[in-house]
Enzyme design. Structure first.
Site, PDB file in Angstrom:
ATOM      1  N   GLU A 327      14.712   5.379  -9.094  1.00  0.00           N
ATOM      2  CA  GLU A 327      15.125   3.977  -9.026  1.00  0.00           C
ATOM      3  C   GLU A 327      15.722   3.499 -10.353  1.00  0.00           C
ATOM      4  OE1 GLU A 327      11.611   1.923  -7.548  1.00  0.00           O
ATOM      5  OE2 GLU A 327      12.239   2.346  -5.498  1.00  0.00           O
ATOM      6  N   ASP A 401       7.099   4.782   0.872  1.00  0.00           N
ATOM      7  CA  ASP A 401       6.763   3.863  -0.215  1.00  0.00           C
ATOM      8  C   ASP A 401       5.686   2.876   0.200  1.00  0.00           C
ATOM      9  OD1 ASP A 401       6.724   2.385  -2.472  1.00  0.00           O
ATOM     10  OD2 ASP A 401       8.734   1.530  -2.280  1.00  0.00           O
ATOM     11  N   GLU A 429       1.984  -4.991  -1.531  1.00  0.00           N
ATOM     12  CA  GLU A 429       3.432  -5.244  -1.530  1.00  0.00           C
ATOM     13  C   GLU A 429       3.989  -5.296  -0.110  1.00  0.00           C
ATOM     14  OE1 GLU A 429       5.561  -2.246  -3.688  1.00  0.00           O
ATOM     15  OE2 GLU A 429       7.535  -3.021  -3.112  1.00  0.00           O
TER      16      GLU A 429
HETATM   17  C1  GCV Z   1       7.395  -0.107  -9.963  1.00  0.00           C
HETATM   18  C2  GCV Z   1       8.611   0.405  -4.896  1.00  0.00           C
HETATM   19  C3  GCV Z   1       8.446  -0.969  -5.452  1.00  0.00           C
HETATM   20  C4  GCV Z   1       8.894  -1.036  -6.893  1.00  0.00           C
HETATM   21  C5  GCV Z   1       8.111   0.013  -7.678  1.00  0.00           C
HETATM   22  C6  GCV Z   1       8.385   1.368  -7.064  1.00  0.00           C
HETATM   23  C7  GCV Z   1       7.625   2.468  -7.758  1.00  0.00           C
HETATM   24  O1  GCV Z   1       9.955   0.720  -4.761  1.00  0.00           O
HETATM   25  O2  GCV Z   1       9.143  -1.888  -4.685  1.00  0.00           O
HETATM   26  O3  GCV Z   1       8.658  -2.321  -7.382  1.00  0.00           O
HETATM   27  O4  GCV Z   1       8.453   0.005  -9.041  1.00  0.00           O
HETATM   28  O5  GCV Z   1       7.983   1.354  -5.721  1.00  0.00           O
HETATM   29  O6  GCV Z   1       6.593   2.848  -7.228  1.00  0.00           O
HETATM   30  O7  GCV Z   1       8.036   2.944  -8.801  1.00  0.00           O
END
Ligand code: GCV
Length: 738
Positions: A327, A401, A429
């Site tokens: 990411e 995720d 989340e």
């Molecule tokens: C910390 C998901 C979340 C992100 C997070 C990512 C990860 O994509 O939305 O906020 O980033 O996981 O675990 O690195």
């Protein structure tokens, strides 16, 4: 012999305090307890499961004689923390602080310590073998003709853990007259991951700001830090990664290391090591180097010097957590190197000090057209055996995720030469933020008990994680924390249970989610059976409920874009396909679901053959993962005999119905629990009810445009048009990335 106050709590009648000597003892106990009690007295949730309110009379009569005297050393910080906790806990629960003595001199002595710290324990010939550095035993025995209890361990930390266990027995009203308990953790590193930024924003945090007050550190040590450490120690958590995996390199500068050092000082007595998330490009950003290539000698030297600098300040520093090439985060692949190259460079830097590197496997690339489900496996499995001894690869519970429900990640069991850490998300989340009552114990349990079959039947994920399946001494579990500055720490009272169950299962991944919820309820609310039983049922049904009203039958990744609040099955376009919903649900006029079978993306083949065969077969795949692995016609029949379309709608509505039942059950419990917490839970359930309905309606409205089928009989049509649901925007939803 008890009277119940307006808020439903029970207290001993004043008549029990009749005799003057008793009065004085009670007063002394109260003063002592006051000296160590946290500031909060309101039922605002601050005290978590460590409330230590007076037990009812029957329990007092059982416990008081057995716990009359505390015999324990207080020569170092951990010993003093243990003593203070027992004085606070026993003082609160029993309404009288036990006498503290150097040697046992009365019936009901409780001896707490190690053979080295408490000579009397050494004389008892207790078998402490196999308890390691963190285990303990608790035993009832006869000491010089008097009944006594020992909490014994090889280390002060073990004695602290044992003391919390003893308090837990009381809070759960367990018998303590014939104790013979031995406990040692199954997993070595039991860690919280804070996704906390240095400006106190918490990524995916729904409980206020970061508890780390970076600006006032190191000079101001908020008392909350100590209470945080106590709470964690009480459930066996022994590590905390203080900053976000989307890391800011500044955490590694001297100014911030001063602050981390101060936090480490607060955590140390409670057995909690501090770790930091390291930004891979730090040598360039704060080190002035032209590269962060892990094969570059100057880069390697920079990290070694950085590790030396950290360990000079924090000799028991845990090590680094790294999100690399994921990411948009920098990583070794930016320099043509592998994950193993990157991890090993950092491992080399911390190894001389006994540190570890937790290297995350949450990777997927927008340049890679393959199913996102497959990418971590594809990238990591070829490197099994290449990682240094002090590297753990940290794997999310599922391959996408932290979705409401995911099959276990195919990496578990697939890298036998590498210790694999489990990464669970405690913060919700994708599970309704902090307002939805969702107990995550059943979800953790489902994943840990899943059978990978990699070494025959019984090769559970728990055995991979605790190292027993492949013989690793190093093992770990990480939980993405749900902790913030809210008075109740977790954003809601019931989200505290998710912190709690995470810690308990990290200690012992074979524990039962229901049993943990039961003990948590008794510790946190009340042992009143009329309360515990219905609330336990609510908690245990809550995970299935959220799966039903958000992502039934294996659907996944259907939430609003970016902030992830609310339904967004229509999300499409944008920077990358695998950040959209349409990529994952693949609905057409004919059917719905992601074909991951051997004739689709073939993700199933990443599992061991018995698992792959079951997942590959629409008749054998567990129905909860049907649309995870299969694209199915709307009119196909499922186990209930309904068509897929009817079943989908049925499940959405079933989820909403379960929330309604939770509301009804909770409403009936007014008076069994303090009004303050009852009220907030009630209001939050109302929010959950509203949002569950919203998920159901928006999803049904959207998917009906594909199925073209009528709603099953008795199902209400969505009250708004699809355009209405699509038009909703939430620019300030909490927890979004910055
Ligand atoms: C910390 C998901 C979340 C992100 C997070 C990512 C990860 O994509 O939305 O906020 O980033 O996981 O675990 O690195």
């Amino acid at each position: 012999m008890l009277h119940t106050t307006a808020n439903g709590r029970q207290h001993p009648r004043p008549s029990h305090l009749g005799r003057p000597g008793r009065w004085l003892r009670m007063l002394a106990a109260a003063l002592l307890a006051l000296a160590v009690l946290p500031l909060a007295q309101a039922e605002d949730g601050y005290e978590l499961w460590l409330r230590y309110r007076p037990l009812e009379q029957a329990a007092l009569e059982r416990y008081r004689p057995a716990l009359a005297q505390l015999v324990l050393p207080a020569g170092n910080e951990t010993q003093r923390a243990t003593r203070d906790e027992l004085v606070r806990g026993l003082g609160g629960l029993l309404g009288q602080a036990p006498a503290v003595a150097d040697v046992p001199s009365a019936a009901g002595a409780v001896l707490v310590g190690t053979p080295a710290s408490l000579p009397r324990l050494a004389q008892l010939g207790l078998d402490l073998d196999g308890l390691g550095e963190e285990g303990y035993l608790i035993r009832s025995l006869d000491l010089d003709g008097r009944a006594a209890t020992v909490v014994a361990a090889n280390t002060d930390l073990g004695a602290l853990y044992g003391s919390f266990h003893l308090l837990r027995l009381l809070q759960a009203r367990q018998p303590i007259d014939a104790l013979d308990l031995r406990q040692a953790p199954n997993v070595k590193l039991r860690v919280l991951n804070h996704w906390d930024d240095l400006n106190r924003h918490v990524e995916r945090g729904y409980s206020g700001q970061s508890i780390w007050d970076w600006h006032r550190l190191p000079d101001w040590l908020d008392p909350r830090y100590t209470d945080y450490a106590r709470a964690n120690a009480s459930i066996g958590i022994n590590g905390t990664v203080v900053n976000n995996v989307n890391a800011n390199a500044q955490i590694l500068t001297p100014m911030y290391l001063d602050k981390v050092q101060a936090l480490a000082g607060v955590m140390r007595p409670w057995g909690i090591k501090v770790y930091v998330s390291a930004r891979f490009s730090a040598p360039m950003e704060i080190g002035g180097l032209a590269t962060a290539d892990p094969m570059d000698p100057a880069v390697r030297a920079w990290w070694r010097a950085k590790a030396d600098e950290i360990y000079a300040r924090i000799p028991d520093f845990g090590g680094f957590l790294v999100k690399a090439n994921s990411e948009g985060q920098p990583g070794p692949q930016d320099f043509g190197r592998t994950h193993a190259d990157g991890a090993n460079m950092l491992a080399e830097a911390v190894a001389p000090h006994g540190g570890v590197v937790m290297w995350r496997a949450f990777v997927y690339s927008d340049e890679e057209p393959d199913d996102r489900h497959k990418q971590a496996y594809t990238e990591f499995v070829p490197h099994d055996g290449e990682f240094a001894d002090n590297v753990l690869v940290q794997v999310k519970n599922g391959a996408i995720d932290f979705q409401p429900r995911e099959p276990f990640h195919p990496l578990f069991g697939a890298m036998p030469k590498t210790p694999l850490m489990m990464e669970f998300q405690i913060t919700k989340e994708y599970l309704g933020f902090a307002t939805h009552l969702v107990y995550l114990g059943p979800m953790y349990e489902e994943v840990l008990r899943a059978d990978t079959h990699v070494a025959g039947p019984g090769s559970t994920v728990a055995k991979v994680v605790d190292g027993s399946l492949h013989g690793h001494a190093l093992s770990g579990i990480a939980g993405v924390a749900n902790i913030g500055t809210d008075r109740n720490w977790s954003g809601s009272h019931f989200d505290q249970a998710n912190w709690y169950v995470y810690g308990r299962m990290a200690w012992d991944p074979y524990l039962d989610a229901r049993a943990i919820a039961d003990e948590w309820l008794r510790m946190t609310f009340t042992a009143d059976e009329a309360f515990v039983e219905p609330v336990l049922d609510m908690m245990m049904a809550s995970h299935q409920a959220v799966v039903d009203y958000m992502t039934p039958l294996g659907l996944h990744h259907l939430m609003g874009r970016g902030h992830h609040y609310g339904p967004g099955p229509w999300v499409e376009g944008g920077p990358r396909a695998d950040w959209t919903s349409v990529y994952f649900h693949r609905a057409t006029r004919q059917g719905i679901g992601f074909d991951r079978t051997t004739s689709g993306s073939d993700a199933v083949s990443q599992y061991a053959p018995p698992v792959a065969e079951a997942f590959n077969d629409p008749a054998r795949v567990p129905e909860e993962f049907l649309l995870w692995f299969h694209h199915r016609p709307w009119t196909s029949t499922v186990a209930s005999g309904r068509t897929l379309w009817d079943e989908l709608v049925h499940r959405y509505s079933r989820g909403v119905g379960q929330v309604e039942r939770m509301q009804q059950a909770w409403a009936g419990l007014r008076g069994h629990v303090d009004a303050e917490r009852h009220h907030q839970v009630e209001r939050f359930l109302a929010i959950q009810r509203k949002e569950a309905q919203w998920w159901r309606d928006a999803s049904v409205a959207y998917f009906q445009t594909f199925s073209g089928l009528p709603l099953p009989e008795g199902e209400a049509p969505p009250p708004h048009s699809l355009e209405y649901y699509k038009s909703l925007e939430f620019p300030h939803a909490p927890g979004d990335t910055q």
